[in-house]
Design an enzyme around this catalytic site. Structure first.
Site, short mmCIF file in Angstrom:
data_model
loop_
_atom_site.label_atom_id
_atom_site.label_comp_id
_atom_site.label_asym_id
_atom_site.label_seq_id
_atom_site.Cartn_x
_atom_site.Cartn_y
_atom_site.Cartn_z
N ASP A 56 -5.54 3.73 3.34
CA ASP A 56 -4.08 3.67 3.45
C ASP A 56 -3.53 4.97 2.86
OD1 ASP A 56 -1.53 2.02 3.95
OD2 ASP A 56 -1.30 2.62 1.86
N GLU A 152 -4.92 4.47 9.79
CA GLU A 152 -3.72 4.11 10.53
C GLU A 152 -3.26 5.26 11.41
OE1 GLU A 152 -1.01 0.97 8.16
OE2 GLU A 152 -1.22 2.90 7.17
N ASP A 234 -0.11 -0.75 -1.48
CA ASP A 234 -1.13 0.07 -0.84
C ASP A 234 -2.50 -0.61 -0.86
OD1 ASP A 234 0.86 1.94 -0.48
OD2 ASP A 234 0.36 3.07 -2.29
#
Length: 340
Positions: A56, A152, A234
């Site tokens: 992340d 991501e 996170d």
């Protein structure tokens, strides 16, 4: 040479590498030589081929790592550009006080301006080198350890429009991290999974799977209303990303997921942002564009209301039989005699 590459010489001497071409260029005040080689590449087994890690990315912490064993890790953000802001302001102040080039008047830059500009560029080059070294160390360590990496699909262009975060987003270089992981995992034969941009990794509870309707950036702690889980924002996103690796099939590209049918979330939490309709292009006849007529597209038919003149063959007098025409001629002669 500034960099010792004895490994390349050893490969060339052993016959495992052949140099095809060399290109020299001057960049950032230094000369660089780029070699195009042909090498016998062998896949090296990673340290943990069966393990997966979810990454992340963020600004406060560059990367929060959550592996499949439940171990959390973090990569601090060095913020090289912020640390060099004081030196850059001072160097830019010196450059502004020198006589620089002007394209409108054709004025040439002074030697003092060129010297001050080189000093400022040197600071920028140092920041770029430090950032590149930090990212290469992190991505190489991850590619050599894990068999599956989940990241991501971050919308960097949209985040850069925020004037308060644009400089820190550019300094973090999210796109460069993904680019390095792409070719490094391919080189080692591992798998890189790119989660969909609209996947709610931060809003989803990593324990029960409940999805929050809203979760603003100011809330750094995730609190689940269903199971009561309290975890860092996170860290929760990292756990959801690593769980995505077990449900992903295919090449691992964004959207290539074999997920269960998603249930509808309240207030449209699982929907994408609506795309606005494109505006009508303005034409030449009207400022706001031409107004479409209800008769548009129909062909106009011209109706001739004047009767057409008949041809000689259609004249009724020409079609009278001979007997009838002789009778009419005799009647005309009698009427003329009576009048005389």
């Amino acid at each position: 040479m500034h960099e010792n590459r004895a490994d390349l010489r050893a490969l060339a001497d052993a016959g495992n590498m052949r140099i095809l071409s060399a290109t020299a260029c001057l960049d950032r005040g230094r000369w660089f030589v780029s070699l195009q080689v042909q090498e016998k590449h062998e896949l090296v087994k990673v340290a943990r081929p069966d393990a997966a890690v979810g990454i992340d990315l963020g600004i406060k912490t560059l990367a929060v790592l959550a592996d499949s064993d439940g171990v959390l890790g973090a990569e601090p953000n060095p913020r090289h550009l912020d640390r060099a802001q004081k030196q850059l302001r001072r160097a830019s102040r010196v450059v502004s006080r020198r006589r620089g080039p002007d394209r409108r008047t054709g004025q040439q830059a002074s030697r003092r301006w060129e010297k001050a500009n080189q000093a400022r560029n040197k600071i920028h080059h140092r920041v770029a080198n430090l950032r590149e070294d930090t990212l290469h160390q992190m991505t190489t360590r991850l590619a050599c350890e894990y068999g599956t990496i989940v990241v991501e699909d971050v919308g960097v262009a949209g985040m850069g429009r925020n004037r308060r975060l644009s400089r820190r987003v550019a300094d973090a270089a999210f796109g460069e991290i993904r680019r390095q992981l792409t070719y490094k995992t391919r080189r080692r034969g591992t798998r890189l999974i790119v989660a969909d941009r609209w996947y709610p990794s931060s809003k989803t509870c990593s324990r029960c799977g409940a999805v929050k309707t809203k979760l603003p950036l100011s809330m750094r702690v995730f609190e689940c209303d269903n199971c009561g889980l309290v975890l860092g924002r996170d860290a929760n996103a990292g756990h959801n990303l690593v769980a995505l690796a077990t449900r992903t099939t295919g090449t691992g590209a964004a959207g290539d997921l074999d997920l269960a049918t998603a249930k509808s979330k309240p207030r449209g939490a699982n929907r994408k942002t609506r795309v606005t309709r494109p505006r009508r292009k303005a034409g030449t006849g009207r400022a706001g564009g031409a107004i479409p007529s209800p008769r548009a597209g129909r062909k106009r038919e011209t109706v001739n209301r004047t009767p057409a003149r008949n041809s000689r063959s259609d004249d009724p007098l020409r079609t009278i039989p001979l007997e009838t025409s002789g009778l009419l001629r005799s009647l005309d002669d009698q009427s003329n005699g009576t009048m005389s």
